[in-house]
Design a protein around this motif. Structure first.
Motif, PDB file in Angstrom:
ATOM      1  N   LEU A  47       0.821  -1.209   0.000  1.00  0.00           N
ATOM      2  CA  LEU A  47       0.000   0.000   0.000  1.00  0.00           C
ATOM      3  C   LEU A  47       0.858   1.264   0.000  1.00  0.00           C
ATOM      4  O   LEU A  47       0.527   2.250  -0.668  1.00  0.00           O
ATOM      5  CB  LEU A  47      -0.944  -0.007   1.194  1.00  0.00           C
ATOM      6  N   ARG A  48       1.966   1.229   0.739  1.00  0.00           N
ATOM      7  CA  ARG A  48       2.849   2.406   0.748  1.00  0.00           C
ATOM      8  C   ARG A  48       3.483   2.610  -0.621  1.00  0.00           C
ATOM      9  O   ARG A  48       3.590   3.744  -1.116  1.00  0.00           O
ATOM     10  CB  ARG A  48       3.936   2.250   1.820  1.00  0.00           C
ATOM     11  N   ALA A  49       3.931   1.525  -1.237  1.00  0.00           N
ATOM     12  CA  ALA A  49       4.538   1.635  -2.561  1.00  0.00           C
ATOM     13  C   ALA A  49       3.522   2.113  -3.591  1.00  0.00           C
ATOM     14  O   ALA A  49       3.817   2.981  -4.422  1.00  0.00           O
ATOM     15  CB  ALA A  49       5.128   0.292  -2.972  1.00  0.00           C
ATOM     16  N   THR A  50       2.311   1.554  -3.534  1.00  0.00           N
ATOM     17  CA  THR A  50       1.280   1.944  -4.499  1.00  0.00           C
ATOM     18  C   THR A  50       0.906   3.406  -4.335  1.00  0.00           C
ATOM     19  O   THR A  50       0.736   4.139  -5.320  1.00  0.00           O
ATOM     20  CB  THR A  50       0.037   1.061  -4.329  1.00  0.00           C
ATOM     21  N   SER A  51       0.810   3.864  -3.088  1.00  0.00           N
ATOM     22  CA  SER A  51       0.482   5.270  -2.851  1.00  0.00           C
ATOM     23  C   SER A  51       1.648   6.184  -3.194  1.00  0.00           C
ATOM     24  O   SER A  51       1.479   7.406  -3.267  1.00  0.00           O
ATOM     25  CB  SER A  51       0.045   5.480  -1.399  1.00  0.00           C
ATOM     26  N   SER A  52       2.832   5.614  -3.419  1.00  0.00           N
ATOM     27  CA  SER A  52       4.011   6.378  -3.841  1.00  0.00           C
ATOM     28  C   SER A  52       4.241   6.280  -5.339  1.00  0.00           C
ATOM     29  O   SER A  52       5.323   6.593  -5.834  1.00  0.00           O
ATOM     30  CB  SER A  52       5.256   5.874  -3.088  1.00  0.00           C
ATOM     31  N   ASN A  53       3.221   5.810  -6.070  1.00  0.00           N
ATOM     32  CA  ASN A  53       3.237   5.750  -7.532  1.00  0.00           C
ATOM     33  C   ASN A  53       4.168   4.680  -8.078  1.00  0.00           C
ATOM     34  O   ASN A  53       4.667   4.793  -9.199  1.00  0.00           O
ATOM     35  CB  ASN A  53       3.590   7.110  -8.138  1.00  0.00           C
ATOM     36  N   ILE A  54       4.413   3.647  -7.291  1.00  0.00           N
ATOM     37  CA  ILE A  54       5.140   2.471  -7.771  1.00  0.00           C
ATOM     38  C   ILE A  54       4.098   1.475  -8.254  1.00  0.00           C
ATOM     39  O   ILE A  54       3.270   0.988  -7.475  1.00  0.00           O
ATOM     40  CB  ILE A  54       6.031   1.896  -6.668  1.00  0.00           C
ATOM     41  N   ALA A  55       4.106   1.186  -9.550  1.00  0.00           N
ATOM     42  CA  ALA A  55       2.964   0.539 -10.189  1.00  0.00           C
ATOM     43  C   ALA A  55       2.884  -0.967  -9.944  1.00  0.00           C
ATOM     44  O   ALA A  55       1.789  -1.521  -9.873  1.00  0.00           O
ATOM     45  CB  ALA A  55       3.003   0.804 -11.698  1.00  0.00           C
ATOM     46  N   LYS A  56       4.031  -1.627  -9.812  1.00  0.00           N
ATOM     47  CA  LYS A  56       4.028  -3.085  -9.682  1.00  0.00           C
ATOM     48  C   LYS A  56       5.118  -3.526  -8.724  1.00  0.00           C
ATOM     49  O   LYS A  56       6.169  -2.895  -8.633  1.00  0.00           O
ATOM     50  CB  LYS A  56       4.240  -3.764 -11.047  1.00  0.00           C
ATOM     51  N   LEU A  57       4.862  -4.630  -8.022  1.00  0.00           N
ATOM     52  CA  LEU A  57       5.859  -5.236  -7.142  1.00  0.00           C
ATOM     53  C   LEU A  57       5.921  -6.724  -7.460  1.00  0.00           C
ATOM     54  O   LEU A  57       4.915  -7.428  -7.375  1.00  0.00           O
ATOM     55  CB  LEU A  57       5.501  -5.052  -5.662  1.00  0.00           C
ATOM     56  N   ASN A  58       7.098  -7.185  -7.839  1.00  0.00           N
ATOM     57  CA  ASN A  58       7.296  -8.600  -8.137  1.00  0.00           C
ATOM     58  C   ASN A  58       7.994  -9.254  -6.946  1.00  0.00           C
ATOM     59  O   ASN A  58       9.194  -9.075  -6.739  1.00  0.00           O
ATOM     60  CB  ASN A  58       8.149  -8.768  -9.401  1.00  0.00           C
ATOM     61  N   PHE A  59       7.232 -10.016  -6.159  1.00  0.00           N
ATOM     62  CA  PHE A  59       7.808 -10.665  -4.987  1.00  0.00           C
ATOM     63  C   PHE A  59       8.572 -11.916  -5.423  1.00  0.00           C
ATOM     64  O   PHE A  59       8.005 -12.845  -5.974  1.00  0.00           O
ATOM     65  CB  PHE A  59       6.708 -11.013  -3.977  1.00  0.00           C
ATOM     66  N   HIS A  60       9.868 -11.898  -5.158  1.00  0.00           N
ATOM     67  CA  HIS A  60      10.776 -12.963  -5.573  1.00  0.00           C
ATOM     68  C   HIS A  60      10.600 -14.176  -4.666  1.00  0.00           C
ATOM     69  O   HIS A  60      10.579 -14.033  -3.446  1.00  0.00           O
ATOM     70  CB  HIS A  60      12.214 -12.444  -5.483  1.00  0.00           C
ATOM     71  N   PHE A  61      10.450 -15.353  -5.246  1.00  0.00           N
ATOM     72  CA  PHE A  61      10.169 -16.542  -4.446  1.00  0.00           C
ATOM     73  C   PHE A  61      11.301 -17.570  -4.435  1.00  0.00           C
ATOM     74  O   PHE A  61      11.486 -18.275  -3.467  1.00  0.00           O
ATOM     75  CB  PHE A  61       8.900 -17.235  -4.956  1.00  0.00           C
ATOM     76  N   GLN A  62      12.044 -17.712  -5.502  1.00  0.00           N
ATOM     77  CA  GLN A  62      12.979 -18.826  -5.668  1.00  0.00           C
ATOM     78  C   GLN A  62      12.187 -20.135  -5.673  1.00  0.00           C
ATOM     79  O   GLN A  62      11.026 -20.167  -6.096  1.00  0.00           O
ATOM     80  CB  GLN A  62      14.062 -18.811  -4.594  1.00  0.00           C
ATOM     81  N   SER A  63      12.760 -21.224  -5.200  1.00  0.00           N
ATOM     82  CA  SER A  63      12.091 -22.524  -5.327  1.00  0.00           C
ATOM     83  C   SER A  63      11.806 -23.138  -3.966  1.00  0.00           C
ATOM     84  O   SER A  63      12.393 -22.770  -2.949  1.00  0.00           O
ATOM     85  CB  SER A  63      12.967 -23.483  -6.146  1.00  0.00           C
ATOM     86  N   TYR A  64      10.870 -24.082  -3.941  1.00  0.00           N
ATOM     87  CA  TYR A  64      10.540 -24.769  -2.703  1.00  0.00           C
ATOM     88  C   TYR A  64      11.785 -25.437  -2.118  1.00  0.00           C
ATOM     89  O   TYR A  64      12.593 -26.019  -2.817  1.00  0.00           O
ATOM     90  CB  TYR A  64       9.484 -25.851  -2.954  1.00  0.00           C
ATOM     91  N   GLY A  65      11.920 -25.359  -0.824  1.00  0.00           N
ATOM     92  CA  GLY A  65      13.027 -26.009  -0.147  1.00  0.00           C
ATOM     93  C   GLY A  65      14.280 -25.172  -0.061  1.00  0.00           C
ATOM     94  O   GLY A  65      15.179 -25.484   0.711  1.00  0.00           O
ATOM     95  N   THR A  66      14.360 -24.112  -0.855  1.00  0.00           N
ATOM     96  CA  THR A  66      15.552 -23.251  -0.826  1.00  0.00           C
ATOM     97  C   THR A  66      15.202 -21.810  -0.484  1.00  0.00           C
ATOM     98  O   THR A  66      16.085 -20.968  -0.404  1.00  0.00           O
ATOM     99  CB  THR A  66      16.270 -23.265  -2.183  1.00  0.00           C
ATOM    100  N   SER A  67      13.935 -21.528  -0.296  1.00  0.00           N
ATOM    101  CA  SER A  67      13.494 -20.158  -0.098  1.00  0.00           C
ATOM    102  C   SER A  67      12.575 -20.060   1.108  1.00  0.00           C
ATOM    103  O   SER A  67      11.636 -20.846   1.247  1.00  0.00           O
ATOM    104  CB  SER A  67      12.755 -19.664  -1.345  1.00  0.00           C
ATOM    105  N   TYR A  68      12.833 -19.091   1.972  1.00  0.00           N
ATOM    106  CA  TYR A  68      11.998 -18.887   3.159  1.00  0.00           C
ATOM    107  C   TYR A  68      10.935 -17.821   2.941  1.00  0.00           C
ATOM    108  O   TYR A  68       9.999 -17.724   3.717  1.00  0.00           O
ATOM    109  CB  TYR A  68      12.877 -18.485   4.350  1.00  0.00           C
ATOM    110  N   TYR A  69      11.066 -16.998   1.902  1.00  0.00           N
ATOM    111  CA  TYR A  69      10.103 -15.922   1.716  1.00  0.00           C
ATOM    112  C   TYR A  69       9.018 -16.229   0.683  1.00  0.00           C
ATOM    113  O   TYR A  69       8.288 -15.342   0.247  1.00  0.00           O
ATOM    114  CB  TYR A  69      10.771 -14.588   1.419  1.00  0.00           C
ATOM    115  N   ILE A  70       8.874 -17.488   0.270  1.00  0.00           N
ATOM    116  CA  ILE A  70       7.756 -17.853  -0.580  1.00  0.00           C
ATOM    117  C   ILE A  70       6.452 -17.794   0.212  1.00  0.00           C
ATOM    118  O   ILE A  70       6.451 -17.866   1.445  1.00  0.00           O
ATOM    119  CB  ILE A  70       7.942 -19.261  -1.181  1.00  0.00           C
ATOM    120  N   TRP A  71       5.339 -17.640  -0.467  1.00  0.00           N
ATOM    121  CA  TRP A  71       4.039 -17.487   0.194  1.00  0.00           C
ATOM    122  C   TRP A  71       3.289 -18.806   0.329  1.00  0.00           C
ATOM    123  O   TRP A  71       2.248 -18.867   0.967  1.00  0.00           O
ATOM    124  CB  TRP A  71       3.178 -16.486  -0.564  1.00  0.00           C
TER     125      TRP A  71
END
Length: 379
Positions: free
Chosen positions: A210-234
């Motif tokens: 919401l902060r980025a969108t309200s700052s006119n940043i149009a898109k955010l690509n959340f980086h995931f990597q692969s299962y088993g090697t990434s802790y920030y996947i959703w």
């Protein structure tokens, strides 16, 4: 093969924390395919090869060449590549400029690149400008501070993190381009096992989007990597992870609407946003209490007061969990409007939907949020 000699450039840049270490990997193999010059740029805090302590520093390592990396060199290289490729593709607006992993303060920004694009007749081939952004790092090599969940989810820190990029969007606006975070997530280097899968990281996702969108940043690509090697996947093969709720609620707040603005100045942990319909009528308000609650002791609260209301009641959906440390992949699922996502293949919402009704008196409504909670209010 290119010369394997190494030149290091130490350029002190004060006031900017060190980020993830990027150094040479398999240098001989790389140089065998790409005879240089090859330039690695990374921030570093620690010691030089002579064991001399240095402050946050931008290091440029060049192999097989003599000219150090600079924003001007980068801009010219991008322009030359675009002009070389476009005649074959014969399409305009298809390239993404930028794609840099350090903040604009390091020198490379839309304001730095786009005038060069324009002066070389390459601007028409760009569709957007991209930066990478990670507020924290898991890298120990850069001697950066260890990731801390309370600092990640703090609205003050989120505001400070987004602000330099929000200012840089003025350049893309001037040239009619969009500004995006081409790669982002909670903690660089694949995330942190103690922070990235938590509900607190989910609140960070919500507030950050919401902060980025309200700052006119149009898109955010959340980086995931692969299962088993990434802790920030959703999510993974077994479970939805708690940060998914932040992404879902941000989508729910913005879906079908056209405008958003931040109501607060970013100097406290209490965030407020208003979302507008296409005719610029306020339709939703999002409130977030980013005070950190770890599940022990008394859970603090904060009262938000909304004024200027014309209806008799307002309806709200609460995003909450047992604590900022709650993890669905460990059996402690958050809820949104009383519902949680199933870990089954369809990820359906389960449980009875619960919306909260708040009376409006004198055009005002008071809403209580406990630490590490959020509300999406329909006006």
């Amino acid at each position: 093969m290119a010369d394997l000699s190494v030149t290091r450039y130490y350029t002190n840049i004060t006031g900017i924390p060190a980020a993830q270490y990027y150094g040479p990997l398999y240098l001989t193999e790389v140089l065998a395919k790409y005879p240089g010059p090859i330039i690695f740029v990374y921030p570093y805090t620690g010691e030089t090869e002579d064991s001399l302590a240095i402050s946050p520093t931008l290091i440029v390592q060049e192999y097989g060449g003599t000219s150090a990396w600079t924003p001007a060199v980068e801009a010219q290289n991008q322009v030359e590549w675009q002009l070389a490729i476009e005649p074959t593709l014969k399409k305009k607006g298809i390239f993404q400029g930028g794609v840099y992993y350090l903040p604009p303060a390091y020198g490379f920004s839309a304001a730095e690149l786009l005038p060069v694009e324009s002066s070389n007749s390459a601007l028409e081939y760009l569709g957007s400008f991209s930066h990478h952004n990670y507020p924290q790092t898991a890298s120990a090599k850069a001697n950066a501070s260890a990731p801390v969940l309370a600092e990640l989810m703090s609205h003050v820190n989120i505001t400070d993190n987004v602000a330099p990029y929000g200012a840089d969007t003025a350049a893309t606006d001037e040239y009619g381009l969009t500004y995006v975070f081409g790669e982002t997530n909670s903690v660089s280097g694949g995330g942190s096992p103690d922070i990235s899968p938590t509900f607190g990281a989910g609140l960070w996702v919500l507030d950050y989007v919401l902060r980025a969108t309200s700052s006119n940043i149009a898109k955010l690509n959340f980086h995931f990597q692969s299962y088993g090697t990434s802790y920030y996947i959703w999510w993974d093969e077994q479970s939805i992870r708690s940060p998914y709720y932040g992404g879902f609620v941000a989508t729910d707040a913005l879906a079908g609407e056209s405008y958003i603005t931040a109501l607060d100045d970013g100097t406290s942990n209490y965030a407020a946003y208003v979302v507008y319909s296409v005719n610029k009528t306020p339709s939703k308000v999002v409130l977030i209490n980013t005070d950190y609650f770890n599940g022990t002791g008394t859970r603090s609260s904060h009262n938000f007061v909304i004024s200027g209301l014309t209806s008799k009641t307002i309806s709200a959906k609460r995003l909450t969990a047992n604590s900022a440390l709650s993890r669905q992949d460990q059996g402690d699922a958050p809820t949104y409007a009383g519902q949680s996502f199933s870990n089954s293949g369809n990820c359906a919402l389960t449980g009875k939907k619960e919306t909260e009704q708040t009376l409006v008196s004198g055009g005002k409504a008071t809403l209580k949020l406990y630490a590490s909670e959020a509300l999406v209010i329909t006006l």
